[in-house]
Scaffold this active site. Structure first.
Site, short mmCIF file in Angstrom:
data_model
loop_
_atom_site.label_atom_id
_atom_site.label_comp_id
_atom_site.label_asym_id
_atom_site.label_seq_id
_atom_site.Cartn_x
_atom_site.Cartn_y
_atom_site.Cartn_z
CE1 TYR A 1 -2.73 -8.18 1.99
CE2 TYR A 1 -2.83 -10.00 4.03
CZ TYR A 1 -3.28 -8.64 2.86
OH TYR A 1 -4.55 -9.07 3.14
CB SER B 1 -5.20 -10.36 6.49
OG SER B 1 -4.90 -11.72 5.71
N1 LIG Z 1 -10.13 -11.42 -0.25
C1 LIG Z 1 -9.52 -11.54 0.71
O1 LIG Z 1 -9.26 -13.35 0.35
C2 LIG Z 1 -9.17 -10.76 1.91
C3 LIG Z 1 -8.30 -11.72 3.03
C4 LIG Z 1 -7.93 -10.92 4.29
C5 LIG Z 1 -7.78 -9.81 4.00
N2 LIG Z 1 -8.74 -8.79 3.38
C6 LIG Z 1 -8.38 -7.56 3.24
O2 LIG Z 1 -9.64 -7.35 2.62
C7 LIG Z 1 -9.26 -5.70 2.34
C8 LIG Z 1 -9.90 -5.48 0.77
O3 LIG Z 1 -9.93 -6.70 0.13
P1 LIG Z 1 -10.33 -6.95 -1.23
O4 LIG Z 1 -10.19 -8.60 -1.02
O5 LIG Z 1 -11.47 -6.92 -1.40
O6 LIG Z 1 -9.70 -6.60 -2.44
P2 LIG Z 1 -10.30 -5.18 -3.53
O7 LIG Z 1 -9.05 -5.78 -4.40
O8 LIG Z 1 -11.80 -6.46 -3.84
O9 LIG Z 1 -10.61 -4.80 -3.22
C9 LIG Z 1 -9.55 -3.57 -2.14
C10 LIG Z 1 -10.36 -1.89 -2.88
O10 LIG Z 1 -8.79 -1.65 -1.85
C11 LIG Z 1 -8.90 -0.31 -2.87
N3 LIG Z 1 -7.65 0.26 -3.13
C12 LIG Z 1 -6.20 0.29 -3.70
N4 LIG Z 1 -5.50 1.23 -3.08
C13 LIG Z 1 -6.00 1.75 -2.19
C14 LIG Z 1 -5.68 3.64 -2.00
N5 LIG Z 1 -4.52 3.42 -1.95
N6 LIG Z 1 -6.63 4.14 -1.45
C15 LIG Z 1 -8.13 3.60 -1.36
N7 LIG Z 1 -8.31 2.65 -1.44
C16 LIG Z 1 -7.20 1.83 -2.76
C17 LIG Z 1 -9.49 -1.30 -3.85
O11 LIG Z 1 -8.87 0.55 -5.54
C18 LIG Z 1 -10.31 -1.96 -4.47
O12 LIG Z 1 -11.20 -0.81 -4.93
C19 LIG Z 1 -8.20 -5.51 2.12
O13 LIG Z 1 -7.25 -4.90 3.31
C20 LIG Z 1 -7.31 -6.99 2.56
O14 LIG Z 1 -6.12 -6.85 2.71
C21 LIG Z 1 -8.40 -9.40 2.07
#
Ligand SMILES: NC(=O)c1ccc[n+]([C@@H]2O[C@H](COP(=O)([O-])OP(=O)(O)OC[C@H]3O[C@@H](n4cnc5c(N)ncnc54)[C@H](O)[C@@H]3O)[C@@H](O)[C@H]2O)c1
Length: 265
Positions: free
Chosen positions: A153, A140
């Site tokens: 986080y 991130s």
């Molecule tokens: N969206 C953003 O702005 C952003 C920015 C930086 C980093 N991220 C990172 O991107 C990644 C994906 O996040 P996103 O934004 O797509 O969120 P999201 O909530 O849309 O998707 C996250 C997915 O991870 C799954 N998940 C959660 N806990 C789990 C577990 N214990 N085992 C297996 N699956 C699990 C959820 O069920 C979901 O399908 C994360 O690591 C998040 O920290 C997101």
């Protein structure tokens, strides 16, 4: 010719958001994809929507045996593993450092850091045996900017970047590349939840994206496609001399404040 023709990829957190986007992009580029997620119904629907080259397995990345099984099932089904995306995540515990309970600290670190370690360990073993592979973890912008995101986080994501570099140091001579992507804000469920808009409609999503557009020099929020494109490139042989990197996909947010907002020009 796709970037990932003939390759086999595993994507954790593939039922939604960035993981679902990466899976779709990998399939467009010619890969076969195995999605892992704790959301069984949504995961199965996601794989069905993506077509016959996508399958789903239940996997909780905090449980080592689940991650080992996910990797084993991709290898059993397709005979190899070329790409491992350690992407599953959530925002985890929030609030003051004075209040965070030990069990909430542990749960957040287990999801965001230990889960990715399990992916590196089990996919890495297959890839070392094969002599090739690409591991891509979703860190991130919070890993690069201490002022962005909740305490645990940001700490977990910064540690994930460090672990990525450590793993790259070890696995490079054995043909395995290890990189991380550091996305800026993308209006996925995780982020919408932070704005209290878990089931947001399109208008609300647009409003939230406008709020997120304030920070990045590019003047807009990120998209799932922005992140998926970089994941596909890192996964591919086009990036064959790229390892140990944490690539920001953040419209320049981690570089600093956009010029138009700077007081001294
Ligand atoms: N969206 C953003 O702005 C952003 C920015 C930086 C980093 N991220 C990172 O991107 C990644 C994906 O996040 P996103 O934004 O797509 O969120 P999201 O909530 O849309 O998707 C996250 C997915 O991870 C799954 N998940 C959660 N806990 C789990 C577990 N214990 N085992 C297996 N699956 C699990 C959820 O069920 C979901 O399908 C994360 O690591 C998040 O920290 C997101």
């Amino acid at each position: 010719m796709g970037l990932l023709d003939g390759k086999v990829a595993v994507v954790t957190g593939g039922a939604r958001g960035l993981g679902f986007g990466m899976a779709g992009r990998f399939l467009e580029e010619g890969a076969k994809v195995v999605l892992g997620d704790v959301l069984v119904g949504e995961g199965e629907e996601a794989a069905a929507a993506l077509g016959s080259a996508a399958t789903f397995e239940r996997c909780d990345v905090t449980v080592e045996a689940d991650v080992a099984d996910l990797v084993a099932s991709a290898v059993a089904r397709h005979g190899r593993l070329d790409v491992m995306c350690n992407n599953a995540g959530a925002i985890g515990v929030r609030g003051s450092i004075l209040d965070i309970a030990a069990e909430d600290w542990d749960a957040t670190m287990a999801l965001l850091l230990r889960g990715a370690f399990f992916g590196m360990k089990h996919a890495g073993a297959v890839m070392v045996e094969q002599g090739s592979g690409s591991i891509v973890s979703t860190a991130s912008v919070a890993a690069l900017e201490p002022g962005n995101g909740p305490h645990v986080y940001g700490t977990a994501k910064a540690a994930l970047v460090h672990l990525t570099k450590r793993a790259a140091l070890e696995l490079g001579e054995r043909g395995v590349r290890v990189n991380a992507i550091c996305p800026g804000g993308v209006a996925t469920n995780m982020v919408l939840g932070l704005f209290g808009a878990g089931d947001a409609n399109a208008d609300q999503v647009e409003q939230i994206e406008q709020m997120m557009a304030f920070r990045p020099p590019m003047g807009r929020a990120g998209t799932v496609d922005d992140v998926s494109a970089v994941a596909a490139w890192l996964a591919s042989d086009e990036a064959s001399f790229v390892t140990g990197q944490a690539i920001a996909v953040d419209g320049g947010e981690s570089v600093g404040m956009k010029w138009s907002l700077q007081a001294v020009k």
